[in-house]
Design a protein around this motif. Structure first.
Motif, PDB file in Angstrom:
ATOM      1  N   VAL A   1     -76.279  48.691  80.539  1.00 35.04           N
ATOM      2  CA  VAL A   1     -76.693  49.051  79.183  1.00 35.04           C
ATOM      3  C   VAL A   1     -75.880  50.249  78.692  1.00 35.04           C
ATOM      4  O   VAL A   1     -75.773  51.266  79.364  1.00 35.04           O
ATOM      5  CB  VAL A   1     -78.212  49.354  79.125  1.00 35.04           C
ATOM      6  CG1 VAL A   1     -78.610  49.842  77.741  1.00 35.04           C
ATOM      7  CG2 VAL A   1     -79.008  48.118  79.508  1.00 35.04           C
ATOM      8  N   GLY A   2     -75.262  50.076  77.523  1.00 30.02           N
ATOM      9  CA  GLY A   2     -74.470  51.137  76.919  1.00 30.02           C
ATOM     10  C   GLY A   2     -73.028  51.201  77.385  1.00 30.02           C
ATOM     11  O   GLY A   2     -72.265  52.062  76.932  1.00 30.02           O
ATOM     12  N   GLN A   3     -72.614  50.309  78.265  1.00 30.48           N
ATOM     13  CA  GLN A   3     -71.244  50.350  78.803  1.00 30.48           C
ATOM     14  C   GLN A   3     -70.197  49.802  77.834  1.00 30.48           C
ATOM     15  O   GLN A   3     -69.016  50.114  77.958  1.00 30.48           O
ATOM     16  CB  GLN A   3     -71.172  49.592  80.133  1.00 30.48           C
ATOM     17  CG  GLN A   3     -72.014  50.203  81.225  1.00 30.48           C
ATOM     18  CD  GLN A   3     -71.561  51.607  81.571  1.00 30.48           C
ATOM     19  OE1 GLN A   3     -70.382  51.852  81.793  1.00 30.48           O
ATOM     20  NE2 GLN A   3     -72.498  52.542  81.595  1.00 30.48           N
ATOM     21  N   LYS A   4     -70.601  48.928  76.921  1.00 25.20           N
ATOM     22  CA  LYS A   4     -69.707  48.359  75.903  1.00 25.20           C
ATOM     23  C   LYS A   4     -68.446  47.729  76.505  1.00 25.20           C
ATOM     24  O   LYS A   4     -67.327  47.938  76.013  1.00 25.20           O
ATOM     25  CB  LYS A   4     -69.336  49.410  74.861  1.00 25.20           C
ATOM     26  CG  LYS A   4     -70.533  49.941  74.091  1.00 25.20           C
ATOM     27  CD  LYS A   4     -70.103  50.865  72.981  1.00 25.20           C
ATOM     28  CE  LYS A   4     -71.189  51.480  72.163  1.00 25.20           C
ATOM     29  NZ  LYS A   4     -72.536  51.141  72.287  1.00 25.20           N
TER      30      LYS A   4
ATOM     31  N   GLU B   1     -72.644  43.096  73.698  1.00 22.86           N
ATOM     32  CA  GLU B   1     -71.702  44.214  73.579  1.00 22.86           C
ATOM     33  C   GLU B   1     -71.468  44.872  74.946  1.00 22.86           C
ATOM     34  O   GLU B   1     -70.367  45.316  75.244  1.00 22.86           O
ATOM     35  CB  GLU B   1     -72.241  45.247  72.582  1.00 22.86           C
ATOM     36  CG  GLU B   1     -71.259  46.369  72.307  1.00 22.86           C
ATOM     37  CD  GLU B   1     -71.779  47.369  71.279  1.00 22.86           C
ATOM     38  OE1 GLU B   1     -70.937  47.929  70.569  1.00 22.86           O
ATOM     39  OE2 GLU B   1     -73.010  47.590  71.206  1.00 22.86           O
ATOM     40  N   ASP B   2     -72.494  44.899  75.776  1.00 21.82           N
ATOM     41  CA  ASP B   2     -72.398  45.539  77.090  1.00 21.82           C
ATOM     42  C   ASP B   2     -71.995  44.588  78.212  1.00 21.82           C
ATOM     43  O   ASP B   2     -71.286  44.990  79.143  1.00 21.82           O
ATOM     44  CB  ASP B   2     -73.732  46.197  77.453  1.00 21.82           C
ATOM     45  CG  ASP B   2     -74.071  47.343  76.515  1.00 21.82           C
ATOM     46  OD1 ASP B   2     -73.145  48.081  76.126  1.00 21.82           O
ATOM     47  OD2 ASP B   2     -75.254  47.484  76.175  1.00 21.82           O
ATOM     48  N   VAL B   3     -72.451  43.337  78.168  1.00 20.65           N
ATOM     49  CA  VAL B   3     -72.229  42.423  79.289  1.00 20.65           C
ATOM     50  C   VAL B   3     -71.457  41.164  78.924  1.00 20.65           C
ATOM     51  O   VAL B   3     -71.188  40.337  79.785  1.00 20.65           O
ATOM     52  CB  VAL B   3     -73.573  42.022  79.958  1.00 20.65           C
ATOM     53  CG1 VAL B   3     -74.315  43.241  80.469  1.00 20.65           C
ATOM     54  CG2 VAL B   3     -74.439  41.188  79.033  1.00 20.65           C
TER      55      VAL B   3
ATOM     56  N   GLY C   1     -71.403  46.846  87.274  1.00 16.10           N
ATOM     57  CA  GLY C   1     -72.822  47.155  87.392  1.00 16.10           C
ATOM     58  C   GLY C   1     -73.392  47.159  88.792  1.00 16.10           C
ATOM     59  O   GLY C   1     -74.592  47.341  88.954  1.00 16.10           O
ATOM     60  N   MET C   2     -72.572  47.012  89.801  1.00 18.09           N
ATOM     61  CA  MET C   2     -73.073  47.066  91.170  1.00 18.09           C
ATOM     62  C   MET C   2     -73.040  48.515  91.652  1.00 18.09           C
ATOM     63  O   MET C   2     -72.186  49.287  91.260  1.00 18.09           O
ATOM     64  CB  MET C   2     -72.233  46.217  92.109  1.00 18.09           C
ATOM     65  CG  MET C   2     -72.260  44.736  91.777  1.00 18.09           C
ATOM     66  SD  MET C   2     -73.828  43.973  92.081  1.00 18.09           S
ATOM     67  CE  MET C   2     -73.519  43.189  93.625  1.00 18.09           C
ATOM     68  N   ILE C   3     -73.961  48.841  92.506  1.00 18.12           N
ATOM     69  CA  ILE C   3     -74.034  50.183  93.081  1.00 18.12           C
ATOM     70  C   ILE C   3     -72.845  50.347  94.037  1.00 18.12           C
ATOM     71  O   ILE C   3     -72.566  49.473  94.860  1.00 18.12           O
ATOM     72  CB  ILE C   3     -75.365  50.389  93.825  1.00 18.12           C
ATOM     73  CG1 ILE C   3     -76.510  50.331  92.822  1.00 18.12           C
ATOM     74  CG2 ILE C   3     -75.363  51.680  94.599  1.00 18.12           C
ATOM     75  CD1 ILE C   3     -77.873  50.292  93.465  1.00 18.12           C
TER      76      ILE C   3
END
Length: 183
Positions: free
Chosen positions: A29-32, A56-58, A175-177
């Protein structure tokens, strides 16, 4: 119904240049980076991670969606979204043989069979016992532990990476840790 079952009975062949694996974590979320994600040859998503409202993010493209046997009921809560609107997506369902068996006793396989009957264009594939054993072997090689004896479970992320490593020339992950994450 015979032709509708073809996808879940035949082997899946994937050959991708640049693959993008997108986690369903809130980190996106918010990564654009949606446009960047959509430019890859093959975009992989997991379980029932939404794209609608988060493009927009994914991004909005989903070529392969890898789904745990435990998440199949979540997909079936909104089958039109997953199997009608996104009918170009290939679904790979993984899980233990007892749930995926094709002899009438595999509860998840039976759910998927009914889904393919209702959505004949759905591209749904299930893992074989041989593939699950291969994944267990990779787990043991990488961790030094027998997964079954240690009571460990494979994650959808783990399974997605194993599939992608066989199908992709290069992989970008979103998005992975990472290994600096401290629990």
């Amino acid at each position: 119904a015979g032709s509708a079952m073809a996808c879940i009975l035949k082997p899946l062949q994937l050959d991708c240049d640049l693959c993008t694996i997108v986690s369903n974590s809130g980190q996106m979320v918010g990564q654009k980076v949606g446009d960047e994600i959509d430019r890859s040859s093959c975009t992989w998503r997991m379980n029932n991670a939404p794209t609608k409202g988060y493009e927009e993010d994914v991004g909005h493209v989903t070529m392969i969606r890898v789904v745990s046997h435990t998440s199949v009921p979540l997909l079936l809560k909104n089958p039109d979204y997953f199997f009608k609107e996104a009918n170009s997506t290939t679904y790979v369902i993984w899980g233990p043989f007892r749930n995926m068996r094709k002899d009438g006793n595999g509860i998840i396989y039976n759910m998927l069979k009914r889904t393919v009957d209702a959505y004949p264009h759905a591209q749904i594939y299930v893992t074989t016992e041989k593939r699950m054993n291969y994944c267990d072997g990779v787990f043991k090689k990488e961790t030094g532990r027998d997964r079954v004896q240690s009571g460990s479970y494979l994650s959808t992320g783990w399974f997605t990476f194993i599939l992608a490593m066989d199908a992709c020339y290069s992989i970008h992950v979103y998005g992975m840790i990472n290994d600096t994450y401290c629990t």
